[in-house]
Design an enzyme around this catalytic site. Structure first.
Site, PDB file in Angstrom:
ATOM      1  N   CYS A  33       0.951   3.216  -5.560  1.00  0.00           N
ATOM      2  CA  CYS A  33       1.086   4.450  -4.525  1.00  0.00           C
ATOM      3  C   CYS A  33      -0.201   5.290  -3.946  1.00  0.00           C
ATOM      4  CB  CYS A  33       2.156   5.467  -4.927  1.00  0.00           C
ATOM      5  SG  CYS A  33       3.864   4.511  -5.234  1.00  0.00           S
ATOM      6  N   HIS A  37      -0.713   2.800   2.350  1.00  0.00           N
ATOM      7  CA  HIS A  37       0.326   1.958   2.544  1.00  0.00           C
ATOM      8  C   HIS A  37       1.368   3.045   3.511  1.00  0.00           C
ATOM      9  CE1 HIS A  37       2.010   4.137  -0.705  1.00  0.00           C
ATOM     10  NE2 HIS A  37       3.036   4.109  -0.471  1.00  0.00           N
TER      11      HIS A  37
HETATM   12 NI    NI Z   1       4.579   5.323  -0.421  1.00  0.00          NI
END
Ligand code: NI
Length: 135
Positions: A33, A37
């Site tokens: 993360c 993205h």
């Molecule tokens: Ni995310």
């Protein structure tokens, strides 16, 4: 008490990073993360109250839709969340997004007979967050 909900969808990109940590610490904390993205988010805004005696509505859902579109969707859809003013100094996790959206919406939806009850955000089909105000 009656609960009415408007559901909206938006697409946005983000990355999770704490500005106070090093690149290595952020990678360790956030893993994948930490990379840029995107998600196709679903936002559910629930308002509770009593039906107005004249209209029979807790709130006209068209009115609720217009507020969500103006205050949230128009500002986040197809945007990079980390760069948006509402997330200045806020890590755009789903949790923080729900709290930011709540703060923006709560005053706008407050009427004589209705108030904001919850903000729910689906980041994926399987991961979602519910915020009902307070801490
Ligand atoms: Ni995310």
């Amino acid at each position: 008490m009656i609960y009415i909900t408007r559901k909206e969808q938006f697409s946005a990109s983000h990355l999770l990073a704490n500005a106070e940590l090093t690149a290595e610490e952020n990678l360790e904390l956030f893993g994948k993360c930490n990379n840029l993205h995107g998600h196709n988010y679903y936002l559910e805004v629930t308002v509770c109250g009593t039906p107005d005696t004249k209209s029979g509505y807790v709130m006209d859902l068209k009115y609720l839709k217009d507020i969500i579109t103006e205050e949230i969707i128009g500002k986040v859809d197809h945007r990079f969340l980390n760069e948006i003013e509402m997330f200045r100094n806020v890590i755009p996790t789903t949790e923080n997004m729900a709290m930011v959206f709540w703060k923006i919406l709560s005053d706008r939806v407050q009427t004589g007979n209705a108030q904001l009850y919850s903000v729910k955000i689906y980041e994926t089909e399987k991961n979602f967050v519910l915020y009902k105000g307070g801490l």
